[in-house]
Write a protein that holds these residues in place. Structure first.
Motif, PDB file in Angstrom:
ATOM      1  N   ALA A 126       0.893  -1.017  -0.054  1.00 19.47           N
ATOM      2  CA  ALA A 126       0.126   0.086   0.099  1.00 19.47           C
ATOM      3  C   ALA A 126       0.752   1.234   0.044  1.00 19.47           C
ATOM      4  N   ARG A 127       0.688   1.894  -1.019  1.00 20.04           N
ATOM      5  CA  ARG A 127       1.616   3.301  -1.288  1.00 20.04           C
ATOM      6  C   ARG A 127       0.720   4.395  -1.522  1.00 20.04           C
ATOM      7  N   PRO A 128       0.118   5.098  -0.524  1.00 13.69           N
ATOM      8  CA  PRO A 128      -0.676   6.203  -0.844  1.00 13.69           C
ATOM      9  C   PRO A 128       0.151   7.438  -1.513  1.00 13.69           C
ATOM     10  N   VAL A 129      -0.390   7.990  -2.433  1.00 13.74           N
ATOM     11  CA  VAL A 129      -0.146   9.268  -2.998  1.00 13.74           C
ATOM     12  C   VAL A 129      -0.827  10.472  -2.849  1.00 13.74           C
ATOM     13  N   PRO A 130      -0.606  11.174  -1.786  1.00 12.58           N
ATOM     14  CA  PRO A 130      -1.342  12.264  -1.269  1.00 12.58           C
ATOM     15  C   PRO A 130      -1.170  13.363  -2.631  1.00 12.58           C
ATOM     16  N   GLY A 131      -2.444  13.800  -2.831  1.00  9.93           N
ATOM     17  CA  GLY A 131      -2.759  14.971  -3.642  1.00  9.93           C
ATOM     18  C   GLY A 131      -2.666  14.339  -5.156  1.00  9.93           C
ATOM     19  N   VAL A 132      -2.935  13.167  -5.656  1.00 11.38           N
ATOM     20  CA  VAL A 132      -3.047  12.543  -6.764  1.00 11.38           C
ATOM     21  C   VAL A 132      -4.394  13.087  -7.494  1.00 11.38           C
ATOM     22  N   GLY A 133      -5.478  13.006  -6.430  1.00 14.55           N
ATOM     23  CA  GLY A 133      -6.691  13.348  -7.008  1.00 14.55           C
ATOM     24  C   GLY A 133      -7.066  15.057  -7.103  1.00 14.55           C
ATOM     25  N   GLU A 134      -6.154  15.890  -6.330  1.00  8.25           N
ATOM     26  CA  GLU A 134      -6.355  17.098  -6.196  1.00  8.25           C
ATOM     27  C   GLU A 134      -6.474  17.926  -7.375  1.00  8.25           C
ATOM     28  N   ALA A 135      -5.793  17.637  -8.546  1.00  6.01           N
ATOM     29  CA  ALA A 135      -5.688  18.182  -9.682  1.00  6.01           C
ATOM     30  C   ALA A 135      -7.116  17.967 -10.647  1.00  6.01           C
ATOM     31  N   ASP A 165      -7.375   9.034  -2.374  1.00  8.35           N
ATOM     32  CA  ASP A 165      -7.113  10.417  -2.279  1.00  8.35           C
ATOM     33  C   ASP A 165      -8.382  11.480  -2.724  1.00  8.35           C
ATOM     34  N   LEU A 166      -9.095  11.240  -3.395  1.00  8.74           N
ATOM     35  CA  LEU A 166     -10.556  11.820  -3.554  1.00  8.74           C
ATOM     36  C   LEU A 166     -11.499  11.962  -2.323  1.00  8.74           C
ATOM     37  N   VAL A 167     -11.397  10.684  -1.538  1.00  6.86           N
ATOM     38  CA  VAL A 167     -12.039  10.644  -0.201  1.00  6.86           C
ATOM     39  C   VAL A 167     -11.430  11.652   0.865  1.00  6.86           C
ATOM     40  N   ARG A 168     -10.151  11.475   0.759  1.00  6.67           N
ATOM     41  CA  ARG A 168      -9.326  12.398   1.806  1.00  6.67           C
ATOM     42  C   ARG A 168      -9.801  14.084   1.396  1.00  6.67           C
ATOM     43  N   ALA A 169      -9.665  14.577   0.280  1.00  4.48           N
ATOM     44  CA  ALA A 169      -9.842  15.686  -0.121  1.00  4.48           C
ATOM     45  C   ALA A 169     -11.124  16.170   0.038  1.00  4.48           C
ATOM     46  N   LEU A 170     -12.149  15.349  -0.353  1.00  5.75           N
ATOM     47  CA  LEU A 170     -13.619  15.826  -0.196  1.00  5.75           C
ATOM     48  C   LEU A 170     -13.982  15.760   1.346  1.00  5.75           C
ATOM     49  N   SER A 171     -13.337  14.919   2.066  1.00  6.38           N
ATOM     50  CA  SER A 171     -13.945  15.137   3.372  1.00  6.38           C
ATOM     51  C   SER A 171     -13.171  16.169   4.542  1.00  6.38           C
ATOM     52  N   THR A 172     -12.007  16.782   3.763  1.00  3.26           N
ATOM     53  CA  THR A 172     -11.149  17.594   4.808  1.00  3.26           C
ATOM     54  C   THR A 172     -11.391  18.977   3.847  1.00  3.26           C
ATOM     55  N   GLY A 173     -11.813  19.029   2.663  1.00  2.00           N
ATOM     56  CA  GLY A 173     -12.048  20.332   2.091  1.00  2.00           C
ATOM     57  C   GLY A 173     -10.646  20.960   2.071  1.00  2.00           C
ATOM     58  N   GLY A 174     -10.813  21.997   1.401  1.00  2.82           N
ATOM     59  CA  GLY A 174      -9.665  23.176   1.248  1.00  2.82           C
ATOM     60  C   GLY A 174      -9.669  24.248   0.266  1.00  2.82           C
ATOM     61  N   GLY A 175      -9.159  25.212   0.432  1.00  9.39           N
ATOM     62  CA  GLY A 175      -9.353  26.358  -0.459  1.00  9.39           C
ATOM     63  C   GLY A 175     -10.707  26.932  -0.259  1.00  9.39           C
ATOM     64  N   ASP A 176     -11.388  27.098  -1.302  1.00 14.43           N
ATOM     65  CA  ASP A 176     -12.700  27.880  -1.236  1.00 14.43           C
ATOM     66  C   ASP A 176     -13.605  26.526  -1.155  1.00 14.43           C
ATOM     67  N   SER A 177     -13.495  25.504  -0.868  1.00 12.97           N
ATOM     68  CA  SER A 177     -14.118  24.197  -1.097  1.00 12.97           C
ATOM     69  C   SER A 177     -14.610  23.659   0.552  1.00 12.97           C
ATOM     70  N   PRO A 178     -15.624  23.739   0.937  1.00 13.44           N
ATOM     71  CA  PRO A 178     -15.881  23.372   2.298  1.00 13.44           C
ATOM     72  C   PRO A 178     -15.896  21.802   2.428  1.00 13.44           C
ATOM     73  N   PRO A 179     -15.472  21.128   3.835  1.00 12.82           N
ATOM     74  CA  PRO A 179     -15.348  19.512   3.508  1.00 12.82           C
ATOM     75  C   PRO A 179     -16.837  19.085   3.461  1.00 12.82           C
TER      76      PRO A 179
END
Length: 302
Positions: A126-135, A165-179
């Motif tokens: 298992a090798r997470p790639v943080p940020g791969v989904g943010e783009a 990574d999409l689950v991580r990003a969507l559940s934490t939010g960031g920038g102008d996007s709420p969790p």
């Protein structure tokens, strides 16, 4: 801190562990899987290509006893006691790693109840790639939410990594996007890899249902956790399709993965044709390998 490769090879007996640690640091960082076949060679996989594992004296081979010892180390149990846990063909390991098995099955009432002998093992790292989904997220979002999205790739193509990574990003939010309230049906424990209730892999603030069939887990999460987003890995059964359709009708966005290479491949199979006909998904993400790298394409669905 110990990295994923070093953490995973701790489950190997000394001789095989030493051979795996003989890989360069660069190759250890690239390695996605180690494969062992009784009486044959050991291979390591990266970017979809298998390479023989080498030692000073030549290619490394694995005996049947080596495979049995790996199982014992993974479970801290005797071989036959441990195999009782492998009715689904694999064992989830701490850290999100996974041991897959092949061999001679013992069947009762049409169901596999044990493996009498092992012929092959696959240690998936298992090798997470943080940020791969943010783009990709700007093309998947709609207002403050997210559009229902299907991730499509062949086996080993990186679907689970992207979903995580999409689950991580969507559940934490960031920038102008709420969790967003995000719930994950992690039937095989590959996305979050819960260990005593705690995710071993970063899924942000998502609520996780582990070890439960996807269809049941999706409906339980829908009723109990009031999610804005429901996520699931690998749609494989008609009941999965029905549960995803129900979730979409209840107002939750769904993010899921499936095996395939593109829309034409998807539509050749009746199970996925049902998803298409229901118009559950608004975006399709396909993953393909180019020059040893994974490339992501986003397509708008009608």
């Amino acid at each position: 801190m110990e990295g994923p490769f070093l953490e995973a090879v701790r489950y190997l007996p000394l001789r095989l562990r030493a051979a795996a640690l003989g890989l360069t640091e660069e190759d250890q960082a690239r390695c996605e899987e180690l494969r062992f076949r009784a009486g044959r060679g050991v291979f390591w996989l990266a970017e979809g290509r298998a390479r023989p594992l080498m030692a000073a004296e030549g290619p490394v081979e694995a005996a049947g006893e080596d495979l049995r010892r790996v199982v014992e180390l993974c479970t801290q149990a005797s071989f036959h006691t441990a195999l009782d846990q492998f009715r689904d063909g694999f064992l989830p390991l701490r850290g999100g790693h996974r041991l897959g098995l092949c061999g001679t099955a013992a069947v009762r009432g049409g169901a596999v109840i044990n493996l009498r002998e092992l012929s092959s093992l696959a240690l998936r790292i298992a090798r997470p790639v943080p940020g791969v989904g943010e783009a990709l997220l700007p093309r998947l979002r709609c207002g403050g939410g997210v559009l229902s999205t299907l991730i499509l790739a062949p086996p080993g193509g990186g679907k689970t990594t992207l979903l995580r990574d999409l689950v991580r990003a969507l559940s934490t939010g960031g920038g102008d996007s709420p969790p967003l309230r995000t719930a994950l049906a992690d039937e095989r424990g590959e996305v979050a890899a819960l260990w005593r209730g705690e995710p071993q892999l970063d899924v942000g603030q998502a609520d996780v249902m582990d070890g439960c069939p996807k269809a049941a887990a999706l409906l339980m999460l829908l009723r109990s956790m009031n999610p804005q987003v429901l996520a699931a890995d690998e749609i494989t059964a008609p009941e999965d399709v029905d549960a995803l359709g129900m979730a979409a009708n209840c107002g939750a966005a769904v993010v899921a993965t499936a095996h395939g290479t593109g829309v034409e491949d998807l539509l050749r199979r009746p199970l996925y044709q049902r998803l298409w006909d229901r118009k559950v998904f608004r975006r399709l993400v396909t993953i393909r390998m180019e020059g040893g790298r994974r490339c992501y394409a986003v397509e708008e669905l009608p």
